[in-house]
Design an enzyme around this catalytic site. Structure first.
Site, PDB file in Angstrom:
ATOM      1  N   LYS A 116       0.818  -1.217   0.000  1.00 34.73           N
ATOM      2  CA  LYS A 116       0.000   0.000   0.000  1.00 34.73           C
ATOM      3  C   LYS A 116       0.851   1.266   0.000  1.00 34.73           C
ATOM      4  O   LYS A 116       0.627   2.184  -0.804  1.00 34.73           O
ATOM      5  CB  LYS A 116      -0.913  -0.048   1.242  1.00 34.73           C
ATOM      6  CG  LYS A 116      -1.949   1.038   1.358  1.00 34.73           C
ATOM      7  CD  LYS A 116      -3.071   0.615   2.302  1.00 34.73           C
ATOM      8  CE  LYS A 116      -2.597   0.017   3.595  1.00 34.73           C
ATOM      9  NZ  LYS A 116      -1.976   0.992   4.516  1.00 34.73           N
TER      10      LYS A 116
ATOM     11  N   ASP B 152      -1.928   5.966   4.248  1.00 33.06           N
ATOM     12  CA  ASP B 152      -2.560   4.980   5.131  1.00 33.06           C
ATOM     13  C   ASP B 152      -4.021   5.240   5.501  1.00 33.06           C
ATOM     14  O   ASP B 152      -4.794   4.296   5.585  1.00 33.06           O
ATOM     15  CB  ASP B 152      -1.745   4.862   6.419  1.00 33.06           C
ATOM     16  CG  ASP B 152      -2.079   3.615   7.212  1.00 33.06           C
ATOM     17  OD1 ASP B 152      -2.218   2.542   6.604  1.00 33.06           O
ATOM     18  OD2 ASP B 152      -2.212   3.713   8.440  1.00 33.06           O
TER      19      ASP B 152
END
Length: 527
Positions: free
Chosen positions: A238, A253
């Site tokens: 990610k 995030d």
């Protein structure tokens, strides 16, 4: 503010000195003076968080009270505790902090000024002050005039619960949220991530009740203003994949999606550093410099960092202010996303490198939140282990997963976002036989999504799973696009595919029956 006023403000009987919203230079001086950190060769400081090198999810509790108890999804993730237990442990925390020199950080969570929250962190360690200064949105001095926090987190990490059985808790560690009083307390663990994820947990409570989707995802924006979201559990890529030299990073995030578009909750990044490679992750590597804070890494005698060592933990980390990434979006905001990408590390080697999802399949895979890894190899375990974490972050979701899924579905419809599934795991076999997708292959898939090339490809439906797999993709070896073709043992592939499908089906039973409006069973694997 006088010390007497600070003591009253923080509900403490006495107080030492208060160090308020220190500059990075001041923080550095305090960390050195207190002997809390090691200065590495890059200029970043390194800290050890003690025996806890990750969060303690089994020690997270919410005070069960009205009105929040009506909305919280109670269970293993969100455990109840009593007001009496909270009051007793809050008194313990205040006793620990009383008379000490304290570090107080006031800042924001949420880049959209319409809905951002004012958050305060109180701790007695300079490096924890450093951590929240990195991770949250730093106010201008004029914004601190008359600042009244919406929520305060007291980090009394040195305080331990001497009688957890009395309180109905699991251990001496406690992370407790009192939503009605807008307070959280931490005790028994030094791990910095508890503060970061504590506020994320609260945003996952506040925002959906306002019709705003809160998301465990990274986000970036292209030169033409096209925004992309990257969902994925830890280790799926990610942070790495959203940090792209050709696109501006919005955040790595935590984000919200409201009527204006996407906005970051934070003002910094928190990246895993295990096996960090300057060639494959140059932006993150370059961000580790003065003002960055490393956690639980091995620092060699010459002050260089051994990023390949997991001697202390596999979960080695670095926090840094987002402006350490050269190409970041200064507003920390973007428009409504054009593309949504679900990242899964599939250790079974079944999922294709990339697949396009219908809206119904997007809901299914969002609620499944799948990844798989091989755990415990040091004990000889070589079988892949599937992990299903609803919304790609169930441990942080305060409400029922379907509440977030409802909002996602509405927004996909309203803004016609494309949704894709990307496997950053294995190809050509399961663990022991298969090899991990190269970063080049994964980047090729991501680039094809972002530049629209994937939409020009023909698609074929993948048996059992029903997802649409591109037949060709510029920059990606066509042979790898069909997972079955990469396996030498086709019978083993079929058996493993059916096994993985059965795991999906079994997990999704939690969303079936009872007339549930989010029963997307038919959008998942079929046996």
């Amino acid at each position: 503010m006088s010390l007497r006023d600070w003591a009253k403000e923080l509900s403490l009987e006495s107080i030492g000195k208060v160090f308020y919203n220190l500059s990075y230079e001041e923080i550095f001086e305090h960390e050195l003076r207190n002997g809390e950190v090691t200065v590495t060769k890059s200029g970043a400081v390194s800290v050890d968080t003690g025996k806890f090198t990750g969060r303690s999810p089994k020690d997270k509790y919410f005070v069960k009270a009205d009105p929040s108890q009506k909305y919280i999804a109670w269970g293993k993730v969100n455990q109840p505790t009593t007001k009496e237990a909270f009051d007793e442990l809050f008194a313990l925390a205040r006793k620990q902090l009383a008379g000490k020199n304290l570090y107080v950080f006031d800042g924001y969570t949420g880049a959209n000024t319409k809905t951002r929250k004012k958050v305060r962190f109180v701790s007695e360690l300079a490096w924890q002050h450093h951590f929240v200064t990195n991770m949250f949105i730093r106010p201008e001095k004029k914004e601190l005039e008359g600042y009244i926090p919406d929520f305060t987190l007291f980090n009394a990490c040195k305080a331990v619960d001497g009688d957890p059985q009395k309180h109905g808790h699991n251990s001496e560690v406690f992370v407790i949220f009192n939503i009605e009083e807008n307070i959280a307390i931490i005790g028994g663990t030094y791990y910095g991530g508890e503060m970061k994820k504590g506020i994320f947990t609260m945003m996952n409570y506040w925002l959906p009740l306002q019709g705003i989707l809160s998301m465990h995802c990274s986000a970036n924006v292209g030169k033409n203003g096209d925004t992309a979201l990257f969902f994925g559990l830890s280790g799926t890529g990610k942070t790495t994949l959203s940090t792209d030299p050709d696109r501006k990073l919005i955040g790595d995030d935590e984000h919200g999606w409201d009527d204006d578009g996407i906005f970051n909750f934070e003002g910094g990044c928190y990246a895993k550093t295990i096996h960090l490679d300057p060639k494959s992750e140059p932006e993150i590597y370059a961000a580790i410099r003065r003002d960055a804070l490393l956690e639980n890494v091995v620092v060699r005698a010459d002050k260089t960092v051994d990023y390949d060592s997991d001697a202390k933990t596999e979960n080695t980390r670095v926090s840094y202010p987002i402006f350490h990434i050269q190409n970041y979006e200064k507003s920390l905001k973007g428009g409504h996303p054009n593309n949504i990408i679900f990242l899964s590390y599939d250790a079974f080697g079944i999922l294709p490198p990339v697949a396009k999802l219908t809206k119904e399949q997007a809901m299914y895979y969002f609620l499944s939140g799948y990844t798989a890894k091989v755990a415990g190899t040091e004990r000889g375990v070589t079988e892949p282990t599937a992990t299903f974490s609803a919304c790609f972050g169930e441990v942080f979701m305060t409400l029922h997963p379907t509440e977030y899924a409802k909002l996602l579905g509405k927004k996909i419809d309203a803004h016609r976002a494309n949704v894709y599934l990307v496997n950053t795991g294995l190809s050509g076999g399961a663990y022991g036989t298969g090899k991990r997708m190269s970063i080049k292959t994964t980047r090729g898939c991501i680039n094809a999504i972002l530049n629209g090339a994937i939409e020009k490809s023909g698609f074929r439906e993948m048996p059992i799973f029903g997802i649409l797999v591109p037949e060709t993709l510029e920059g990606v070896d066509s042979a790898i696009l069909d997972p079955k073709s990469t396996w030498s043992d086709k019978a083993a592939y079929e058996a493993t595919a059916r096994k993985l499908a059965s795991l999906f089906i079994e997990n999704f039973k939690r969303y079936q029956g009872g007339g549930n409006e989010f029963d997307f069973t038919k959008a998942g694997p079929q046996l």
